[in-house]
Design an enzyme around this catalytic site. Sequence first.
Site, PDB file in Angstrom:
ATOM      1  N   ASN A  15     -66.386  55.571 -47.939  1.00 32.90           N
ATOM      2  CA  ASN A  15     -66.230  54.884 -46.650  1.00 32.90           C
ATOM      3  C   ASN A  15     -64.823  55.052 -46.083  1.00 32.90           C
ATOM      4  O   ASN A  15     -64.377  54.258 -45.261  1.00 32.90           O
ATOM      5  CB  ASN A  15     -66.587  53.408 -46.735  1.00 32.90           C
ATOM      6  CG  ASN A  15     -67.318  52.934 -45.482  1.00 32.90           C
ATOM      7  OD1 ASN A  15     -68.110  53.678 -44.902  1.00 32.90           O
ATOM      8  ND2 ASN A  15     -67.047  51.716 -45.039  1.00 32.90           N
TER       9      ASN A  15
ATOM     10  N   LEU B  90     -61.638  47.567 -42.281  1.00 35.17           N
ATOM     11  CA  LEU B  90     -62.827  46.722 -42.120  1.00 35.17           C
ATOM     12  C   LEU B  90     -62.599  45.423 -42.881  1.00 35.17           C
ATOM     13  O   LEU B  90     -62.514  45.416 -44.096  1.00 35.17           O
ATOM     14  CB  LEU B  90     -64.061  47.467 -42.623  1.00 35.17           C
ATOM     15  CG  LEU B  90     -64.318  48.824 -41.942  1.00 35.17           C
ATOM     16  CD1 LEU B  90     -65.400  49.593 -42.673  1.00 35.17           C
ATOM     17  CD2 LEU B  90     -64.676  48.637 -40.474  1.00 35.17           C
ATOM     18  N   ASN B  91     -62.518  44.309 -42.149  1.00 35.76           N
ATOM     19  CA  ASN B  91     -62.055  43.041 -42.706  1.00 35.76           C
ATOM     20  C   ASN B  91     -63.060  41.920 -42.450  1.00 35.76           C
ATOM     21  O   ASN B  91     -62.681  40.802 -42.132  1.00 35.76           O
ATOM     22  CB  ASN B  91     -60.690  42.691 -42.089  1.00 35.76           C
ATOM     23  CG  ASN B  91     -60.072  41.453 -42.686  1.00 35.76           C
ATOM     24  OD1 ASN B  91     -60.034  41.286 -43.905  1.00 35.76           O
ATOM     25  ND2 ASN B  91     -59.605  40.549 -41.838  1.00 35.76           N
ATOM     26  N   GLY B  92     -64.350  42.230 -42.594  1.00 36.63           N
ATOM     27  CA  GLY B  92     -65.362  41.223 -42.271  1.00 36.63           C
ATOM     28  C   GLY B  92     -65.893  40.438 -43.442  1.00 36.63           C
ATOM     29  O   GLY B  92     -66.646  39.484 -43.260  1.00 36.63           O
ATOM     30  N   GLY B  93     -65.490  40.806 -44.665  1.00 31.91           N
ATOM     31  CA  GLY B  93     -66.095  40.204 -45.844  1.00 31.91           C
ATOM     32  C   GLY B  93     -65.388  38.960 -46.347  1.00 31.91           C
ATOM     33  O   GLY B  93     -64.177  38.793 -46.183  1.00 31.91           O
TER      34      GLY B  93
ATOM     35  N   ASP C 170     -60.739  46.338 -48.941  1.00 33.52           N
ATOM     36  CA  ASP C 170     -60.688  46.130 -50.393  1.00 33.52           C
ATOM     37  C   ASP C 170     -60.638  47.434 -51.178  1.00 33.52           C
ATOM     38  O   ASP C 170     -60.677  47.425 -52.406  1.00 33.52           O
ATOM     39  CB  ASP C 170     -61.857  45.266 -50.869  1.00 33.52           C
ATOM     40  CG  ASP C 170     -63.219  45.908 -50.642  1.00 33.52           C
ATOM     41  OD1 ASP C 170     -63.275  47.080 -50.212  1.00 33.52           O
ATOM     42  OD2 ASP C 170     -64.235  45.237 -50.887  1.00 33.52           O
TER      43      ASP C 170
ATOM     44  N   LYS D   1     -61.891  37.770 -47.835  1.00 30.37           N
ATOM     45  CA  LYS D   1     -61.594  38.456 -49.089  1.00 30.37           C
ATOM     46  C   LYS D   1     -60.194  39.065 -49.066  1.00 30.37           C
ATOM     47  O   LYS D   1     -59.519  39.154 -50.100  1.00 30.37           O
ATOM     48  CB  LYS D   1     -62.630  39.550 -49.319  1.00 30.37           C
ATOM     49  CG  LYS D   1     -62.501  40.262 -50.652  1.00 30.37           C
ATOM     50  CD  LYS D   1     -63.610  41.278 -50.827  1.00 30.37           C
ATOM     51  CE  LYS D   1     -63.547  41.922 -52.194  1.00 30.37           C
ATOM     52  NZ  LYS D   1     -64.616  42.928 -52.372  1.00 30.37           N
TER      53      LYS D   1
ATOM     54  N   LYS E 239     -64.575  44.923 -55.643  1.00 27.86           N
ATOM     55  CA  LYS E 239     -65.704  44.114 -55.193  1.00 27.86           C
ATOM     56  C   LYS E 239     -65.896  42.879 -56.052  1.00 27.86           C
ATOM     57  O   LYS E 239     -66.378  41.854 -55.578  1.00 27.86           O
ATOM     58  CB  LYS E 239     -66.990  44.958 -55.220  1.00 27.86           C
ATOM     59  CG  LYS E 239     -66.930  46.238 -54.407  1.00 27.86           C
ATOM     60  CD  LYS E 239     -66.770  45.965 -52.931  1.00 27.86           C
ATOM     61  CE  LYS E 239     -66.802  47.250 -52.118  1.00 27.86           C
ATOM     62  NZ  LYS E 239     -66.544  47.010 -50.677  1.00 27.86           N
TER      63      LYS E 239
END
Length: 570
Positions: free
Chosen positions: A385, A173-176, A312, A187, A456
């Site tokens: 997750n 998941l690479n949306g941040g 992350d 990120k 984070k």
Amino acid sequence: AGRRRAMLPSRSIEHIERAVGLVGGGASGSLLDSKSRDEFAHCLSRYDTQTRHLKELTIQDVSAVVEGQGLAAPGRGARLDGGVDQPFIDTLDKRDAVARAEASTPPAPAHDRSASDVAPSAGSTAGADGDAAAAAAPREQQVPCKNYSSMNECPDDMNLTHELLNKLVILRLNGGLGTSMGCKGPKSAIEVRNSLSFLDMAVSQVEYLNAKHLVDVPLLLMNSFNTDEETKRLLSRYEERRVTIRTFRQSSFPLINKGTLRPLAKDKLTPETQGLWYPPGHGDVFTTLARCGLLQQLISMGKEYIFISNIDNLGATVDLNILYDIMENDYKFCMEVTKRERQDVHGGTLVEQEGKPLLLEMSAISKYMADMLRRDKRFDKFNTNNLWVSLRNLQKLVSVKRSLDLPVILREKTARDGNGEEVNCLMFETAAGSAISLFENSCVLVVPRARFLPVKTTDDLFAVQSDLFTVKHGSLRLSEKRTISPPVPTVKLGPNFRTVEEYSKRLPFGVPDLLELEHLTVSGDVHFRNHVVLKGTVIIVAEQGQHIDICSGSVIRDKVITGNLNILPH
């Protein structure tokens, strides 16, 4: 901007639907393409039925998930609550034919089908009478909660390993964005350790896996509109690497002005208007994967399972023991959880409600309920997750309503509208882990903390850059020299360390030795020099206008340090 809990009455949801053009032909109907429009409409409808239930939950309504004990899941006809339907998978007997017809692939004639194709499966009943009987007497099914240490190890068989891995897909998941650490852009582009970024490490992990086992496990990246273009540009550096990388972009929803209940955006999403939109959480991964065609492509390639994790989370690597256990037991969905530690404030806790696993995101429940869960040590199953999902069962779920009925999380944030004025806005999001309640034959796996190492903030960066960890083939590993609990100390750095730039200035020689550290709090103008060792509980506070310099060679154990000081070697 900070995000806060919110709750909307039904009439407000109806107003938003009209304003965005979901019903009644609103003026802003052209904002969303057909796919995003359908998903946004579905999200709003689920909010109005499910989210209220979550907000009203009390600690008496749920039970703790206990290792070694299965959850007694209700069968067909049972309900999670007064307003939540049983998972779609329970009604696929009748709807599968419709879905296949829509895909122009009609089922084979009955006389050509095997007995296993036409015979009712466990938990299904042919005919209306059977459905009624099942509704009246729901069957019981165990959802196991097992510990990682109790799993059977994957046999040391090259052919078996090859077979397992060739059925696997990895999705990060690479949306941040890197805004929480003061960085621009994705990120995943931030350098974490040894000059390697999150993306570098993710690619290295898959490349090593493929080379070691002579397989072709593809790497998928789910980007958001915030990260898509820059990520694609960065991927050019991996063209010669032994890994197939595919990207796809998740949905985009318009921010809703809390005061007017109208979208901030006046037109479609463009690079200039990105600040008026948002990606609707990682729960969007399932629907987006299906709608972009990748889900069907992967199944056609012979892929059976997808391993989903946050990019992350440096502990989220492919574990052959987990993959073997999942396939051996034919689990359709497996969630990795770990024991909640003090630093696990945000995120989701897995509980049991009426025999079903239920993921409670802290922002989706009342503040009182969230506080109760944190204080009650029984509720210690924290969602990493890291999710293992059967592709075929996912396809069945999304084929019915083209979406998954995940609980909707309503968040608030501050944004600037088209005129540059600051306004309070609403966002509707979903969490991927919530899907565990929709799959039959699911599993909860309690894993070591080493599989949950999220970065984070710079607090997390401080720990992963220390001697607590080593990096090999893109994977972060806990040092065997760490012999105390918890595996990772609690680190709280003040605002002076918030951005990567300030953080680096205050640690010019790198992070201190943390092997025997349990807790660290640093506040104010503090600098660390070379070869510093921290042990036990250390609190360092420089008041406003003061400065503390931890000099080279300092060894600090169980100390509270305040004032305007140079801590000399001792």
